[in-house]
Design a protein around this motif. Sequence first.
Motif, PDB file in Angstrom:
ATOM      1  N   ALA A   1      -4.122 -34.699  31.263  1.00 21.70           N
ATOM      2  CA  ALA A   1      -3.256 -34.210  30.200  1.00 21.70           C
ATOM      3  C   ALA A   1      -1.908 -34.898  30.252  1.00 21.70           C
ATOM      4  N   ALA A   2      -1.423 -35.111  31.491  1.00 17.07           N
ATOM      5  CA  ALA A   2      -0.135 -35.786  31.653  1.00 17.07           C
ATOM      6  C   ALA A   2      -0.207 -37.179  31.059  1.00 17.07           C
ATOM      7  N   ILE A   3      -1.321 -37.849  31.307  1.00 12.24           N
ATOM      8  CA  ILE A   3      -1.486 -39.207  30.776  1.00 12.24           C
ATOM      9  C   ILE A   3      -1.577 -39.158  29.257  1.00 12.24           C
ATOM     10  N   SER A   4      -2.365 -38.237  28.793  1.00 10.02           N
ATOM     11  CA  SER A   4      -2.614 -38.184  27.357  1.00 10.02           C
ATOM     12  C   SER A   4      -1.341 -37.863  26.586  1.00 10.02           C
ATOM     13  N   LYS A   5      -0.489 -37.088  27.193  1.00  9.36           N
ATOM     14  CA  LYS A   5       0.775 -36.772  26.520  1.00  9.36           C
ATOM     15  C   LYS A   5       1.587 -38.036  26.295  1.00  9.36           C
ATOM     16  N   ASP A   6       1.618 -38.914  27.319  1.00  8.14           N
ATOM     17  CA  ASP A   6       2.335 -40.180  27.182  1.00  8.14           C
ATOM     18  C   ASP A   6       1.755 -41.002  26.038  1.00  8.14           C
ATOM     19  N   GLU A   7       0.446 -41.007  25.962  1.00  5.63           N
ATOM     20  CA  GLU A   7      -0.208 -41.828  24.949  1.00  5.63           C
ATOM     21  C   GLU A   7      -0.014 -41.260  23.555  1.00  5.63           C
ATOM     22  N   ASN A   8       0.099 -39.970  23.488  1.00  9.19           N
ATOM     23  CA  ASN A   8       0.204 -39.342  22.182  1.00  9.19           C
ATOM     24  C   ASN A   8       1.569 -39.535  21.542  1.00  9.19           C
ATOM     25  N   VAL A   9       2.513 -40.047  22.305  1.00  4.29           N
ATOM     26  CA  VAL A   9       3.857 -40.235  21.761  1.00  4.29           C
ATOM     27  C   VAL A   9       3.848 -41.312  20.684  1.00  4.29           C
ATOM     28  N   LYS A  10       3.088 -42.398  20.945  1.00  6.55           N
ATOM     29  CA  LYS A  10       3.103 -43.561  20.036  1.00  6.55           C
ATOM     30  C   LYS A  10       2.628 -43.227  18.617  1.00  6.55           C
ATOM     31  N   PRO A  11       1.410 -42.726  18.445  1.00  4.32           N
ATOM     32  CA  PRO A  11       0.916 -42.568  17.078  1.00  4.32           C
ATOM     33  C   PRO A  11       1.485 -41.350  16.371  1.00  4.32           C
ATOM     34  N   SER A  12       2.798 -41.215  16.466  1.00  6.92           N
ATOM     35  CA  SER A  12       3.410 -40.037  15.876  1.00  6.92           C
ATOM     36  C   SER A  12       3.487 -40.176  14.360  1.00  6.92           C
ATOM     37  N   THR A  13       3.793 -41.426  13.888  1.00  5.84           N
ATOM     38  CA  THR A  13       3.878 -41.616  12.441  1.00  5.84           C
ATOM     39  C   THR A  13       2.484 -41.651  11.839  1.00  5.84           C
ATOM     40  N   ASP A  14       2.370 -41.244  10.595  1.00  4.63           N
ATOM     41  CA  ASP A  14       1.052 -41.106   9.984  1.00  4.63           C
ATOM     42  C   ASP A  14       0.517 -42.415   9.439  1.00  4.63           C
ATOM     43  N   SER A  15       1.392 -43.201   8.799  1.00  3.88           N
ATOM     44  CA  SER A  15       0.908 -44.400   8.119  1.00  3.88           C
ATOM     45  C   SER A  15       0.579 -45.509   9.104  1.00  3.88           C
ATOM     46  N   VAL A  16       1.344 -45.619  10.180  1.00  6.69           N
ATOM     47  CA  VAL A  16       1.119 -46.705  11.128  1.00  6.69           C
ATOM     48  C   VAL A  16       0.601 -46.127  12.438  1.00  6.69           C
ATOM     49  N   LEU A  17      -0.555 -46.607  12.823  1.00 10.15           N
ATOM     50  CA  LEU A  17      -1.181 -46.116  14.039  1.00 10.15           C
ATOM     51  C   LEU A  17      -0.387 -46.599  15.243  1.00 10.15           C
ATOM     52  N   THR A  18      -0.187 -47.909  15.299  1.00  7.99           N
ATOM     53  CA  THR A  18       0.598 -48.515  16.367  1.00  7.99           C
ATOM     54  C   THR A  18       0.948 -49.929  15.929  1.00  7.99           C
ATOM     55  N   THR A  19       1.744 -50.619  16.716  1.00  5.75           N
ATOM     56  CA  THR A  19       2.027 -52.026  16.413  1.00  5.75           C
ATOM     57  C   THR A  19       1.460 -52.885  17.523  1.00  5.75           C
ATOM     58  N   GLU A  20       1.229 -54.120  17.163  1.00  7.09           N
ATOM     59  CA  GLU A  20       0.677 -55.018  18.169  1.00  7.09           C
ATOM     60  C   GLU A  20       1.295 -56.393  18.012  1.00  7.09           C
ATOM     61  N   MET A  21       1.622 -57.019  19.146  1.00  4.34           N
ATOM     62  CA  MET A  21       2.153 -58.369  19.088  1.00  4.34           C
ATOM     63  C   MET A  21       0.991 -59.332  19.279  1.00  4.34           C
ATOM     64  N   LEU A  22       0.893 -60.290  18.369  1.00  2.18           N
ATOM     65  CA  LEU A  22      -0.208 -61.241  18.443  1.00  2.18           C
ATOM     66  C   LEU A  22       0.089 -62.274  19.509  1.00  2.18           C
TER      67      LEU A  22
END
Lengths: 311, 96
Positions: A214-235
């Motif tokens: 749960a501790a890990i998942s909480k960290d991960e859940n911070v990123k996809p907070s916005t609805d339109s953008v899942l995450t960003t990625e650098m190519l």
Amino acid sequence: MSHKLLLSDITDQLAETANISKKEAGNFLKQLFDIIEEQLVIDKIVKIKGLGTFKLIWVESRRIANVNTGEIQEVAGHYKPTFTPDAALAEAVNEPFSHLDTIILDEESVTDTPLAPSESDEKESIATTHVNDEVEKSETIPANIDTDNDEIQPVRKPRKWLNALLVVILAVLAGFVGYQFGKSASNKAELKKTVTVMVIKKKIHPKDSLIKEAAISKDENVKPSTDSVLTTEMLEAGARLTRVAQKHYGNKVFWVYLYQANKYVIENPNKVTAGTVIDIPNPKIYGIDANNAESVAKAKTLEAQILSKLN
Amino acid sequence: MNNKELISLLAKKTGKPLLDTQMLLTKTCELLGKNFAEMNALSVQGFGSFEVTKKQERLTIHPTTAKRLLIPPKMNLGFSASKIFKEKIKQLSHES
């Protein structure tokens, strides 16, 4: 479409377009093909502007085996007539497919290597959602256990895993004490107690590991907070939109949406520059579903549109 | 034999001026091209037949870079000589 024409049909057409009699047109065409034939024999090559090149090619003598009898025969060297259409004519004939270009298939998309990370990604996402559900449960479970065992109540405040550990120890102790007292008691009673101990253990072990997750998942859940953008990625260097799509959406076809969402940074989707930061849009916006054939088909038509625009 | 030689020979045989022959030849080629573009087949007796065929798309592997390539489909104009013409040509002996 696709009629079988004879020279007489061409004669009629020529007579009409050139405004000459059919007799003249027929004579002209007959002479034309006669000359081609004649000159081929003499010159071995006849070039006609706007049509193509007729050529005689020498085929060396070779030995072939008869398919039925296995007999080996010698085929004498001979000439073979060939025709290569003029570049302009070939292009005109190929008009329906002229917009297509040879596609270099992404070699990594065929091998297993890119699939592996995408699978693990999926697993991770499943695990996190799974964990989120059970974290709530795990908070309710200890309460149930506490009411069962009065002795544990004072140890509520410390961390949950400590709490859990104590429950195990106390349960084992209770079992041991019960065993000592139950020496005279029947075997059935003894069995019941060991069973209850085991049940408690079972309840606690998943909970223990869940809290860590749960501790890990909480960290991960911070990123996809916005609805339109899942995450960003650098190519990175050598990165492909198709690979990014495979990683995030499970099918490389969905690169089209990556391109659409990032048009302002991507000039040519076939050649993305390293270091470009692109947004990974939420799959729900575009109705992306790798398991839905309709969604994949839609992406494919879009892909064809984009590629034809580029070419 | 190139286009110029063909025109002059044609003009001689049909008894028409060079310019007319040239005009006729280009018109003929245009006509043929138009017909082939419409996927029509043409057979000329004693000479051979022209036919447009579709080459299916295919997968190949580049021999040096080992990259997998998808070759798109293609319409191809082919010519097959008639039997009479082939036999005539087979009689020729090779000189080099």
